[in-house]
Structures are given as structure tokens and as C-alpha cells.
Scaffold this motif. Sequence first.
Motif, short mmCIF file in Angstrom:
data_model
loop_
_atom_site.label_atom_id
_atom_site.label_comp_id
_atom_site.label_asym_id
_atom_site.label_seq_id
_atom_site.Cartn_x
_atom_site.Cartn_y
_atom_site.Cartn_z
N ARG A 2 0.79 -1.34 0.08
CA ARG A 2 -0.01 0.16 0.13
C ARG A 2 0.92 1.33 0.09
O ARG A 2 0.42 2.28 -0.64
CB ARG A 2 -0.82 -0.08 0.98
N ALA A 5 2.11 1.82 -3.55
CA ALA A 5 1.01 2.52 -4.36
C ALA A 5 0.82 3.74 -4.00
O ALA A 5 0.61 4.83 -4.91
CB ALA A 5 -0.46 1.64 -4.13
N THR A 72 2.09 -2.52 -12.34
CA THR A 72 1.02 -1.66 -12.59
C THR A 72 0.26 -1.08 -11.65
O THR A 72 -0.25 -2.04 -10.91
CB THR A 72 0.21 -2.72 -13.80
N PHE A 73 0.02 0.05 -11.25
CA PHE A 73 -0.98 0.53 -10.50
C PHE A 73 -2.29 1.39 -11.42
O PHE A 73 -1.70 1.93 -12.52
CB PHE A 73 -0.39 1.76 -9.56
N TYR A 75 -6.30 3.20 -11.52
CA TYR A 75 -7.53 3.81 -10.85
C TYR A 75 -8.48 3.97 -12.09
O TYR A 75 -8.29 4.35 -13.03
CB TYR A 75 -7.16 5.39 -10.43
N TYR A 99 -3.49 -2.90 -8.08
CA TYR A 99 -2.21 -3.22 -8.50
C TYR A 99 -2.16 -4.56 -8.89
O TYR A 99 -2.55 -5.54 -8.71
CB TYR A 99 -1.29 -3.27 -7.10
#
Length: 136
Positions: A2, A5, A72-73, A75, A99
Motif C-alpha cells: 500500500r 502504491a 502496474t497501478f 485507478y 495493483y
Amino acid sequence: MRKLALTALAITGFFITSVKAQQHDDVTKTPPQVVLTKLLNTASLKNQEVKMVLVTFEPGEVSPGHRHPIPTFAYVIEGEFESTFDGKVYHYKAGDAFYEEPNKLHGSTKNLSKTKPVKLLAVFIGDKGKPFIAPE
């Protein structure tokens, strides 16, 4: 994880003022649009490149299998979709973040709406010049 991220999102927010649009041919009908590329050379991120990519899935679109060679993140900006990643099925909707570990099989992504697109912002961090997507 976390913390990583949040760090990635903070870094991308910091560099958003240097937005630069580019297009690549990839796995969606609407080519993903790179909105930022920034080379990082800090003590902990030597020669690492951040890419922010706007991804659009047209109504009902299903992407073929692919992999992301770098972390890879993402939204979800709008819409709802189903994603099969590393053999598991996930459901995401606007406001969700996730993620994906590098090199795992992204079996497919399916826009669940027949009338509305899905839009997500993907953030990739990896070695300078390394591609962020590889068709299966």
C-alpha cells in the motif's frame, strides 16, 4: 504494498504538470494514451521511468490476453469491468484502485456495459524504455 502504491500516486501527482500525450497500438480498440513519461533518478529509483496511461475500453469490448512486464497501478475513472488476472476474476468500478504484479497473465478485460465506455488511469514504473504491455 500500500505504501508503494501511495508513493507511486504521489510521484505521478507531482509530475502531472508536464503532461505529454502519445499513442501506442495495443490491445484495446481505442489505443491507450500515454499522458506522462518521467525518468526518475533518485537515490532509491535509479533510471526508473514512470508512465501514466489513459486506457479506454469501448462498450462491450473484451481485450485479448496480455502481460505487463513492469508493476502496474490503476485507478478506475468511469465504468465497470471484469478482469481475469493470474487466473482469478476481479470486478472493478469507478473509484476502485488496484495493483498488478509484473509478467502475470492478464487473460482478458471485459467492459460490462453495452452503452458506456470504461476509462482507467494506469501507472507503470520500470526500467527506462521498457514496454508497459506485451500481447500474449
